[in-house]
Design a protein around this motif. Structure first.
Motif, PDB file in Angstrom:
ATOM      1  N   CYS A 165     -23.223 -24.832   2.283  1.00 53.68           N
ATOM      2  CA  CYS A 165     -23.670 -23.477   1.996  1.00 53.68           C
ATOM      3  C   CYS A 165     -22.917 -22.942   0.781  1.00 53.68           C
ATOM      4  N   LYS A 166     -23.227 -21.724   0.390  1.00 49.29           N
ATOM      5  CA  LYS A 166     -22.679 -21.120  -0.821  1.00 49.29           C
ATOM      6  C   LYS A 166     -21.519 -20.179  -0.473  1.00 49.29           C
ATOM      7  N   LEU A 167     -20.868 -19.692  -1.527  1.00 47.20           N
ATOM      8  CA  LEU A 167     -19.727 -18.796  -1.384  1.00 47.20           C
ATOM      9  C   LEU A 167     -20.054 -17.421  -1.940  1.00 47.20           C
ATOM     10  N   LEU A 168     -19.850 -16.405  -1.107  1.00 45.77           N
ATOM     11  CA  LEU A 168     -19.808 -15.019  -1.573  1.00 45.77           C
ATOM     12  C   LEU A 168     -18.341 -14.730  -1.861  1.00 45.77           C
ATOM     13  N   LEU A 169     -17.991 -14.567  -3.115  1.00 49.13           N
ATOM     14  CA  LEU A 169     -16.601 -14.401  -3.526  1.00 49.13           C
ATOM     15  C   LEU A 169     -16.249 -12.921  -3.526  1.00 49.13           C
ATOM     16  N   ASP A 170     -15.468 -12.501  -2.537  1.00 44.36           N
ATOM     17  CA  ASP A 170     -15.045 -11.104  -2.432  1.00 44.36           C
ATOM     18  C   ASP A 170     -13.669 -10.951  -3.070  1.00 44.36           C
ATOM     19  N   VAL A 171     -13.632 -10.287  -4.219  1.00 42.80           N
ATOM     20  CA  VAL A 171     -12.399 -10.172  -4.996  1.00 42.80           C
ATOM     21  C   VAL A 171     -11.391  -9.257  -4.310  1.00 42.80           C
ATOM     22  N   ASN A 172     -11.866  -8.162  -3.738  1.00 43.71           N
ATOM     23  CA  ASN A 172     -10.954  -7.255  -3.049  1.00 43.71           C
ATOM     24  C   ASN A 172     -10.304  -7.921  -1.840  1.00 43.71           C
ATOM     25  N   ASN A 173     -11.072  -8.744  -1.119  1.00 42.28           N
ATOM     26  CA  ASN A 173     -10.496  -9.437   0.037  1.00 42.28           C
ATOM     27  C   ASN A 173      -9.381 -10.385  -0.376  1.00 42.28           C
ATOM     28  N   ILE A 174      -9.535 -11.042  -1.515  1.00 44.67           N
ATOM     29  CA  ILE A 174      -8.451 -11.894  -2.014  1.00 44.67           C
ATOM     30  C   ILE A 174      -7.212 -11.053  -2.272  1.00 44.67           C
ATOM     31  N   TYR A 175      -7.395  -9.917  -2.925  1.00 44.24           N
ATOM     32  CA  TYR A 175      -6.241  -9.069  -3.243  1.00 44.24           C
ATOM     33  C   TYR A 175      -5.568  -8.559  -1.970  1.00 44.24           C
ATOM     34  N   VAL A 176      -6.363  -8.041  -1.032  1.00 46.10           N
ATOM     35  CA  VAL A 176      -5.823  -7.523   0.227  1.00 46.10           C
ATOM     36  C   VAL A 176      -5.061  -8.618   0.972  1.00 46.10           C
ATOM     37  N   ASN A 177      -5.667  -9.788   1.100  1.00 47.38           N
ATOM     38  CA  ASN A 177      -5.005 -10.879   1.818  1.00 47.38           C
ATOM     39  C   ASN A 177      -3.751 -11.355   1.098  1.00 47.38           C
ATOM     40  N   SER A 178      -3.759 -11.321  -0.231  1.00 46.32           N
ATOM     41  CA  SER A 178      -2.582 -11.777  -0.977  1.00 46.32           C
ATOM     42  C   SER A 178      -1.379 -10.877  -0.718  1.00 46.32           C
ATOM     43  N   MET A 200     -20.814 -11.993  -5.862  1.00 48.75           N
ATOM     44  CA  MET A 200     -19.475 -11.438  -5.738  1.00 48.75           C
ATOM     45  C   MET A 200     -19.503 -10.011  -5.209  1.00 48.75           C
ATOM     46  N   HIS A 201     -18.418  -9.614  -4.565  1.00 50.48           N
ATOM     47  CA  HIS A 201     -18.179  -8.245  -4.111  1.00 50.48           C
ATOM     48  C   HIS A 201     -16.882  -7.718  -4.717  1.00 50.48           C
ATOM     49  N   ILE A 202     -16.874  -6.419  -4.963  1.00 51.04           N
ATOM     50  CA  ILE A 202     -15.641  -5.724  -5.335  1.00 51.04           C
ATOM     51  C   ILE A 202     -15.641  -4.392  -4.598  1.00 51.04           C
ATOM     52  N   ALA A 203     -14.450  -3.941  -4.174  1.00 46.05           N
ATOM     53  CA  ALA A 203     -14.390  -2.733  -3.346  1.00 46.05           C
ATOM     54  C   ALA A 203     -13.000  -2.129  -3.416  1.00 46.05           C
ATOM     55  N   GLY A 204     -12.870  -0.961  -2.811  1.00 48.45           N
ATOM     56  CA  GLY A 204     -11.577  -0.316  -2.649  1.00 48.45           C
ATOM     57  C   GLY A 204     -11.009  -0.590  -1.271  1.00 48.45           C
ATOM     58  N   THR A 241     -22.740  -9.050  -9.087  1.00 45.69           N
ATOM     59  CA  THR A 241     -21.565  -8.453  -8.454  1.00 45.69           C
ATOM     60  C   THR A 241     -21.910  -7.083  -7.904  1.00 45.69           C
ATOM     61  N   LEU A 242     -21.524  -6.867  -6.649  1.00 48.69           N
ATOM     62  CA  LEU A 242     -21.822  -5.623  -5.948  1.00 48.69           C
ATOM     63  C   LEU A 242     -20.577  -4.758  -5.800  1.00 48.69           C
ATOM     64  N   VAL A 243     -20.712  -3.472  -6.057  1.00 48.26           N
ATOM     65  CA  VAL A 243     -19.697  -2.483  -5.704  1.00 48.26           C
ATOM     66  C   VAL A 243     -19.978  -2.037  -4.268  1.00 48.26           C
ATOM     67  N   GLU A 244     -19.019  -2.300  -3.368  1.00 47.97           N
ATOM     68  CA  GLU A 244     -19.169  -1.910  -1.963  1.00 47.97           C
ATOM     69  C   GLU A 244     -18.498  -0.562  -1.725  1.00 47.97           C
ATOM     70  N   ARG A 245     -19.237   0.374  -1.147  1.00 47.71           N
ATOM     71  CA  ARG A 245     -18.663   1.649  -0.720  1.00 47.71           C
ATOM     72  C   ARG A 245     -19.388   2.065   0.547  1.00 47.71           C
ATOM     73  N   ASP A 246     -18.640   2.180   1.665  1.00 49.39           N
ATOM     74  CA  ASP A 246     -19.264   2.417   2.962  1.00 49.39           C
ATOM     75  C   ASP A 246     -19.070   3.832   3.496  1.00 49.39           C
ATOM     76  N   PHE A 247     -18.079   4.570   3.002  1.00 52.89           N
ATOM     77  CA  PHE A 247     -17.855   5.946   3.447  1.00 52.89           C
ATOM     78  C   PHE A 247     -16.956   6.631   2.415  1.00 52.89           C
ATOM     79  N   ASN A 248     -16.593   7.907   2.682  1.00 50.37           N
ATOM     80  CA  ASN A 248     -15.856   8.701   1.688  1.00 50.37           C
ATOM     81  C   ASN A 248     -16.569   8.661   0.339  1.00 50.37           C
TER      82      ASN A 248
END
Length: 275
Positions: A165-178, A200-204, A241-248
């Motif tokens: 299968c393929k990879l959805l590369l979430d950049v924010n998740n890498i940063y948070v986990n790091s 790809m995803h990017i988020a706060g 690449t998607l900007v994710e924003r779920d609330f606020n």
């Protein structure tokens, strides 16, 4: 060079503001299909209007690829029908589990073991057989690693290769986990199966403490995450690449500014490759 595409998640709290966005500001939208598939009436008509204006990518919440309960075949058939009806180019899910004897309403980490690799990959192959196409799995944020044998990157690579299968590369998740797990995000990025990245995803996120980050999708993207996005483009190119924003939710122009920033980063990379 592939077409540059910068998107924004379609959330009901944003739908009124998004209806008046001028053409060209957003290239595509993403939704959780579970939140839209079975709606009727006004909301269905509203969704159809968005789908007529934008390609709709799907990012699932409840497939439970890491769990032990039987896969929800009815859910998958509904997703397949929804993808066909609205010509959705991609279905993605989280490399986590979220149910067994009832939905847990959270995305929980799968043990990083060889046994789990085989278990998850077999389930993903079933999903792809039912949908009739490859899916993409997202590198997930997590806060504990019970029973860990493989590294996080080894586990992701093994699952994707075994499942094909393929990879959805979430950049924010890498940063948070790091931050949470004390590793170098660039080294981790290089350890991933980037040849399988398609999206790809990017988020706060939320800073709980100096050494703890919580993946919330409820804040602005911070500069180190933007920098990591640039590093990702240098390795995989300017994937959609998607900007994710779920609330606020801020004023829509502030979210569109983040979409613009994604597009600018993509165009800079494209220009550098062309020169």
């Amino acid at each position: 060079m592939s077409e540059v595409l910068a998107g924004l998640g379609l959330r009901r709290g944003l739908s009124d503001a998004l209806q008046s966005v001028e053409p060209g500001r957003i290239d595509f939208m993403e939704v959780a299909p579970e939140n839209w598939m079975h709606l009727g009436g006004r909301l269905r008509r509203e969704f159809r209007r968005f789908a007529e204006r934008y390609p709709i990518y799907l990012h699932g919440l409840s497939l439970n690829v890491g769990g032990f309960a039987p896969l929800d075949r009815d859910l998958l058939l509904s997703i397949r029908q929804f993808m066909s009806e609205f010509d959705c180019p991609l279905y993605t899910e989280h490399l986590t589990y979220c149910a067994d004897d009832g939905h847990l309403y959270d995305l929980l980490p799968i043990p990083f073991t060889e046994e789990a690799v085989q278990h998850v990959a077999a389930r993903v192959r079933q999903v792809q057989d039912i949908l009739g196409e490859q899916i993409a799995l997202e590198n997930a944020s997590y806060y504990a690693a019970p029973g860990q044998v493989l590294s996080e990157s080894e586990f992701i690579r093994a699952v994707l290769e075994e499942a094909d299968c393929k990879l959805l590369l979430d950049v924010n998740n890498i940063y948070v986990n790091s931050i949470n797990h004390r590793y170098d995000p660039l080294r981790f990025l290089d350890e991933l199966p980037l040849e399988r990245a398609c999206y790809m995803h990017i988020a706060g996120h939320y800073e709980e403490a100096e050494d703890i980050r919580v993946d919330t999708h409820g804040a602005d993207v911070i500069e180190p995450v933007w920098a990591l996005l640039n590093e990702a483009y240098a390795r995989v190119g300017p994937l959609p690449t998607l900007v994710e924003r779920d609330f606020n939710f801020p004023p829509i122009e502030e979210l569109l500014a983040e979409v613009d920033q994604v597009r600018s980063a993509q165009l800079r990379y494209a220009a550098a490759v062309t020169d």
